[in-house]
Motif scaffolding. Structure first.
Motif, PDB file in Angstrom:
ATOM      1  N   ILE A 170       0.041  -7.003  -2.977  1.00 59.39           N
ATOM      2  CA  ILE A 170      -0.555  -6.287  -1.850  1.00 59.39           C
ATOM      3  C   ILE A 170      -1.101  -4.966  -2.353  1.00 59.39           C
ATOM      4  O   ILE A 170      -0.489  -4.307  -3.206  1.00 59.39           O
ATOM      5  CB  ILE A 170       0.495  -6.074  -0.729  1.00 59.39           C
ATOM      6  CG1 ILE A 170      -0.153  -5.456   0.522  1.00 59.39           C
ATOM      7  CG2 ILE A 170       1.654  -5.235  -1.214  1.00 59.39           C
ATOM      8  CD1 ILE A 170       0.794  -5.400   1.714  1.00 59.39           C
TER       9      ILE A 170
ATOM     10  N   ASN B 184     -11.365  -1.869   9.364  1.00 63.95           N
ATOM     11  CA  ASN B 184     -10.950  -2.714   8.239  1.00 63.95           C
ATOM     12  C   ASN B 184     -11.512  -4.119   8.445  1.00 63.95           C
ATOM     13  O   ASN B 184     -11.147  -4.793   9.411  1.00 63.95           O
ATOM     14  CB  ASN B 184      -9.421  -2.749   8.150  1.00 63.95           C
ATOM     15  CG  ASN B 184      -8.927  -3.432   6.882  1.00 63.95           C
ATOM     16  OD1 ASN B 184      -9.239  -4.582   6.623  1.00 63.95           O
ATOM     17  ND2 ASN B 184      -8.136  -2.710   6.109  1.00 63.95           N
TER      18      ASN B 184
ATOM     19  N   ASP C 240      -2.948  -1.490   1.954  1.00 65.83           N
ATOM     20  CA  ASP C 240      -2.269  -2.442   2.833  1.00 65.83           C
ATOM     21  C   ASP C 240      -0.778  -2.124   2.937  1.00 65.83           C
ATOM     22  O   ASP C 240      -0.159  -2.363   3.983  1.00 65.83           O
ATOM     23  CB  ASP C 240      -2.471  -3.871   2.326  1.00 65.83           C
ATOM     24  CG  ASP C 240      -3.889  -4.371   2.572  1.00 65.83           C
ATOM     25  OD1 ASP C 240      -4.566  -3.803   3.442  1.00 65.83           O
ATOM     26  OD2 ASP C 240      -4.325  -5.320   1.896  1.00 65.83           O
TER      27      ASP C 240
ATOM     28  N   ASN D 217      -1.124  -8.465   6.914  1.00 66.79           N
ATOM     29  CA  ASN D 217      -0.800  -7.988   5.566  1.00 66.79           C
ATOM     30  C   ASN D 217       0.400  -8.712   4.970  1.00 66.79           C
ATOM     31  O   ASN D 217       0.442  -8.957   3.753  1.00 66.79           O
ATOM     32  CB  ASN D 217      -0.544  -6.480   5.599  1.00 66.79           C
ATOM     33  CG  ASN D 217      -1.819  -5.685   5.795  1.00 66.79           C
ATOM     34  OD1 ASN D 217      -2.879  -6.066   5.319  1.00 66.79           O
ATOM     35  ND2 ASN D 217      -1.721  -4.580   6.507  1.00 66.79           N
TER      36      ASN D 217
ATOM     37  N   THR E 127       0.883  -1.451   6.511  1.00 64.98           N
ATOM     38  CA  THR E 127       2.023  -2.237   6.967  1.00 64.98           C
ATOM     39  C   THR E 127       3.191  -1.339   7.358  1.00 64.98           C
ATOM     40  O   THR E 127       3.810  -1.531   8.416  1.00 64.98           O
ATOM     41  CB  THR E 127       2.463  -3.221   5.870  1.00 64.98           C
ATOM     42  OG1 THR E 127       1.351  -4.035   5.489  1.00 64.98           O
ATOM     43  CG2 THR E 127       3.587  -4.109   6.363  1.00 64.98           C
TER      44      THR E 127
END
Length: 324
Positions: A41, A285, A45, A31, A49
């Motif tokens: 982003i 994902n 995400d 990411n 993260t």
């Protein structure tokens, strides 16, 4: 027997630590690379993260704490150090739980489909809902830290640490109260995740009934999105339940005599959630799954020292996974 148990659970915790750091590391690195390349982003995400970084910190804290207690009990586990350690662990643990809960909330609002006015109102304002959830988590975190520290300074005069690296109190009743209070704070995000899971199931059932009366059938895009989300949420909720039950068992265990096996089992069960859940998120994902496969391919090529063309193929696959 004690040495055997200690060695077994040390190996288990080490394996969980390695798996968790690799899984969460892949999530964070992919990411961050995506952010550097695209200069932006997505919301999911961002949550992934932050969740990965908080869990890496939590896993390192658990491992360092475990090894210090096992090899040098009593040398550094003073009353003040225990309070600081509990506060730091509580902070990272609560952030990890609430980021995971926020991910469940985000998936629910993005995938579920209801005609309810309140649901539609929050659906178009999902970012504000996420911000509100994180704000609530900060308030609860402050309350949690106050609960585990203020009464501790009042009611607990001293700690006794023995060579079995389990922390016991001169009076066990305050310990039960603190563990119970901590379990309540953990139950709140767990309950929110459970509610979103049940609502996703209800949304899927409602959608399937609607599709049965139409010519599209049941295998449309919305149905597949529901099923993929439910697969991820089910695995996440199962790990979440194991984590929560380990805390409950710890509370009940503190009412009994000191039991080393119970301490070892609950520690391993609690560590499994931030560790194994990263693998569940990667499998659910597509971008993270491609990146992890490219890493495995690269490691396999390095270990077997294959020809350079295979190395270039793995590098190209890694680059394409980060861009997609």
């Amino acid at each position: 027997m004690n040495g055997v148990l200690q060695s077994i659970f040390t190996i288990i915790l080490t394996v969980e630590f390695i798996i968790g750091n690799i899984g969460n590391g892949i999530i964070a690195v992919v990411n961050i690379i995506d952010l550097v390349k695209r200069r932006k982003i997505s919301s999911v995400d961002q949550i992934l993260t932050a969740l990965a970084i908080s869990r890496i910190a939590l896993l390192w804290l658990v491992l360092v704490n475990w090894w210090f207690i096992m090899f040098s009990p009593g040398k550094w586990m003073t009353k003040r150090m225990v309070g600081i350690l509990h506060s730091i662990w509580t902070a990272f643990n609560q952030f990890s739980l609430w980021f995971a809960t926020s991910l469940s909330i985000f998936c629910f609002f993005k995938i579920a489909n209801f005609s309810n006015t309140i649901f539609l109102y929050f659906k178009v304002r999902v970012k504000k809902v996420m911000a509100g959830a994180l704000l609530v988590s900060l308030v609860l975190l402050c309350l949690n830290i106050i609960v585990i520290n203020v009464p501790e300074n009042i009611f607990i005069p001293e700690y006794k640490i023995n060579m079995s690296y389990s922390l016991s109190l001169n009076n066990t009743q305050p310990s039960v109260l603190f563990s119970f209070a901590n379990t309540i704070f953990v139950f709140i995000p767990f309950a929110v995740s459970l509610v979103t899971f049940l609502l996703l199931i209800f949304s899927l059932c409602k959608h399937l009934r609607k599709m049965q009366h139409s010519s599209q059938g049941s295998k449309d895009i919305s149905t597949k999105a529901h099923i993929r989300a439910l697969q991820t949420v089910i695995a996440s909720l199962l790990l979440y339940a194991i984590f929560f039950l380990s805390l409950v068992v710890k509370v009940w265990g503190s009412l009994l005599l000191e039991r080393k096996l119970l301490l070892l089992i609950t520690q391993a069960a609690r560590t499994a959630f931030p560790s194994v859940h990263s693998c569940v998120l990667i499998l659910g994902n597509p971008k993270l799954r491609k990146a992890s496969l490219s890493v495995l391919l690269w490691l396999r090529c390095r270990s077997k020292d294959r020809n350079p063309s295979v190395h270039r193929a793995g590098a190209q696959l890694c680059g394409s996974s980060c861009i997609s």
